[in-house]
Design a protein around this motif. Structure first.
Motif, mmCIF file in Angstrom:
data_model
loop_
_atom_site.group_PDB
_atom_site.id
_atom_site.type_symbol
_atom_site.label_atom_id
_atom_site.label_comp_id
_atom_site.label_asym_id
_atom_site.label_seq_id
_atom_site.Cartn_x
_atom_site.Cartn_y
_atom_site.Cartn_z
ATOM 1 N N TYR A 114 0.841 -1.188 0.000
ATOM 2 C CA TYR A 114 0.000 0.000 0.000
ATOM 3 C C TYR A 114 0.880 1.242 0.000
ATOM 4 C CZ TYR A 114 -3.943 -3.049 1.117
ATOM 5 O OH TYR A 114 -4.902 -4.009 1.076
ATOM 6 N N LYS A 157 -7.028 4.384 -5.442
ATOM 7 C CA LYS A 157 -7.472 4.474 -4.034
ATOM 8 C C LYS A 157 -7.182 3.157 -3.307
ATOM 9 C CE LYS A 157 -11.119 7.837 -5.079
ATOM 10 N NZ LYS A 157 -12.569 8.111 -5.154
ATOM 11 N N TYR A 205 -6.838 3.128 0.896
ATOM 12 C CA TYR A 205 -8.046 3.786 1.403
ATOM 13 C C TYR A 205 -9.206 2.807 1.594
ATOM 14 C CZ TYR A 205 -5.753 8.144 -0.080
ATOM 15 O OH TYR A 205 -4.863 9.174 -0.264
ATOM 16 N N MET A 206 -9.144 1.674 0.851
ATOM 17 C CA MET A 206 -10.280 0.752 0.905
ATOM 18 C C MET A 206 -9.922 -0.573 1.572
ATOM 19 S SD MET A 206 -11.280 1.844 -2.908
ATOM 20 C CE MET A 206 -12.882 1.158 -3.284
ATOM 21 N N ARG A 207 -8.774 -0.598 2.263
ATOM 22 C CA ARG A 207 -8.277 -1.888 2.744
ATOM 23 C C ARG A 207 -9.161 -2.502 3.826
ATOM 24 N NH1 ARG A 207 -2.456 -0.137 5.073
ATOM 25 N NH2 ARG A 207 -2.276 -2.297 5.685
ATOM 26 N N GLU A 246 -3.505 3.041 -2.507
ATOM 27 C CA GLU A 246 -3.186 3.892 -1.355
ATOM 28 C C GLU A 246 -3.620 3.238 -0.038
ATOM 29 O OE1 GLU A 246 -1.651 6.836 -1.074
ATOM 30 O OE2 GLU A 246 -1.329 7.229 -3.214
ATOM 31 N N ASP A 261 -18.530 10.657 -2.228
ATOM 32 C CA ASP A 261 -18.231 11.232 -0.911
ATOM 33 C C ASP A 261 -19.468 11.189 0.002
ATOM 34 O OD1 ASP A 261 -17.551 12.804 1.253
ATOM 35 O OD2 ASP A 261 -17.001 14.573 0.078
#
Ligand SMILES: NC(=O)c1ccc[n+]([C@@H]2O[C@H](COP(=O)([O-])OP(=O)(O)OC[C@H]3O[C@@H](n4cnc5c(N)ncnc54)[C@H](OP(=O)(O)O)[C@@H]3O)[C@@H](O)[C@H]2O)c1
Length: 305
Positions: free
Chosen positions: A10, A46, A51-53, A49, A237
């Motif tokens: 990540y 994403k 962000y969704m792990r 990065e 969002d």
């Protein structure tokens, strides 16, 4: 071993690399496809990065990509309605920037002969998200919809699906996307200072619904143009949507929706607007274009020419 483009841990783009992954074996409900094309979505970077792990934990290294179109090479247990040799598209379970991919048949459909692999590779995420949102809003003919991010992958499809239903669409996008957005039948409004005033000039009584594809200030700035009781949904969002009385779009993610969007493409009603096609060797450029935040329409990676 088959080639894939993915990331080893990540983090930022420095974690991206080509990886050799063993050819996967389809599990129950899955098919293995030779990938003709995949498309790039903001979720790809994403996920890199992290962000969704929490929701989508990955075994690393992992190949990028949530969707692909190709030809079935093997079929897992319990699969019905799909056979070896069928041309299909759908949601991948272990990446799509890859010569081979597993596709879950719950979220797959047969590719109509009149739809190219490049177009089909864009439908599972972008067009289906557009379709689900427009369905959820349930606007009738003559209603006015405000779309933020109308020139991006989801936006171009949402404009066309809404216009096809007789809805009047106002779409926010950057100045360079005015021609694109207006060619789809929407009224273009440039985002930024004064955006709400511009929208009020076009829709003095307010808009009947907002489908937000950007979030943050891009949504806050336009939320004031919604009529009282107007539905506000977002694909981008949920936190800001909550602040302005909106909700996350309800995704169906099923084969029926994929079939419906493919039929719209086949009929010439929906053009996913593939604006750039990269070979797999240049996957990093394709992803960087979307990660930059200003892509037009859909960016495709053609894996097998
Ligand atoms: N929940 C789901 O199931 C789901 C599914 C698909 C996508 N999404 C999310 O939905 C969002 C949009 O996805 P996408 O595939 O359409 O992304 P995209 O292809 O990258 O398009 C985003 C577009 O927004 C425009 N833009 C940037 N800043 C803007 C602003 N302030 N106001 C209006 N437009 C702006 C960009 O170009 P210009 O600045 O040049 O206009 C670009 O065309 C992403 O956050 C994605 O993660 C969610």
């Amino acid at each position: 071993m088959p080639k894939a483009y993915g990331f080893t841990e990540y983090g930022g783009s420095d974690t991206q690399t080509f990886i050799d992954l063993p050819k996967p074996t389809p599990g129950p409900g899955e098919v293995l496809i030779t990938v003709s094309a995949t498309s790039v979505n903001p979720a790809d970077w994403k996920m890199r990065e992290g962000y969704m792990r929490e929701f989508v934990p990955l075994d690393l290294p992992a190949a990028f990509g949530l969707e692909a179109a190709g030809t079935i090479e093997a079929v897992g247990d319990g699969v019905t309605g799909f056979e070896i040799g069928d041309e299909v598209f759908g949601r991948t379970t272990q990446g799509g920037y890859s010569e081979y991919a597993l596709v879950s048949t719950d979220t797959a459909a047969l590719k109509p002969a009149g739809v190219s692999f490049n177009d089909a590779a864009t439908l599972t995420v972008g067009a289906a998200t557009a379709y689900d949102g427009i369905e959820e809003l349930g606007l009738g003919r003559g209603a006015t919809l405000l779309l933020t991010g109308a020139g991006g992958g989801v936006g171009v499809a949402a404009v066309q699906i809404a216009i096809h239903r007789g809805v009047t669409v106002i779409g926010t996008a950057g100045a360079r996307k005015k021609d694109l957005v207006e060619s789809l039948g929407a009224t273009h409004v440039e985002y930024g200072a004064g955006v709400a005033d511009q929208i009020r000039t076009i829709a003095p009584e307010g808009v009947d619904a907002i489908y937000d594809l950007i979030g943050g200030d891009a949504l806050r700035d336009v939320a004031v143009t919604a009529k009282s009781g107007a539905k506000i949904i977002t694909a981008a969002d949920p936190v800001t949507a909550g602040e302005v009385g909106g909700t996350m779009v309800a995704r169906k993610n099923d084969g029926e929706v994929l079939d419906a969007v493919a039929r719209l493409v086949e009929a010439g009603t929906l053009d996913p607007h593939v604006t750039e096609i990269f070979p797999l060797d240049r996957a990093s450029e394709a992803l960087a274009l979307v990660e930059g935040g200003h892509a037009a329409g859909k960016i495709v990676i053609a894996v097998t020419p």
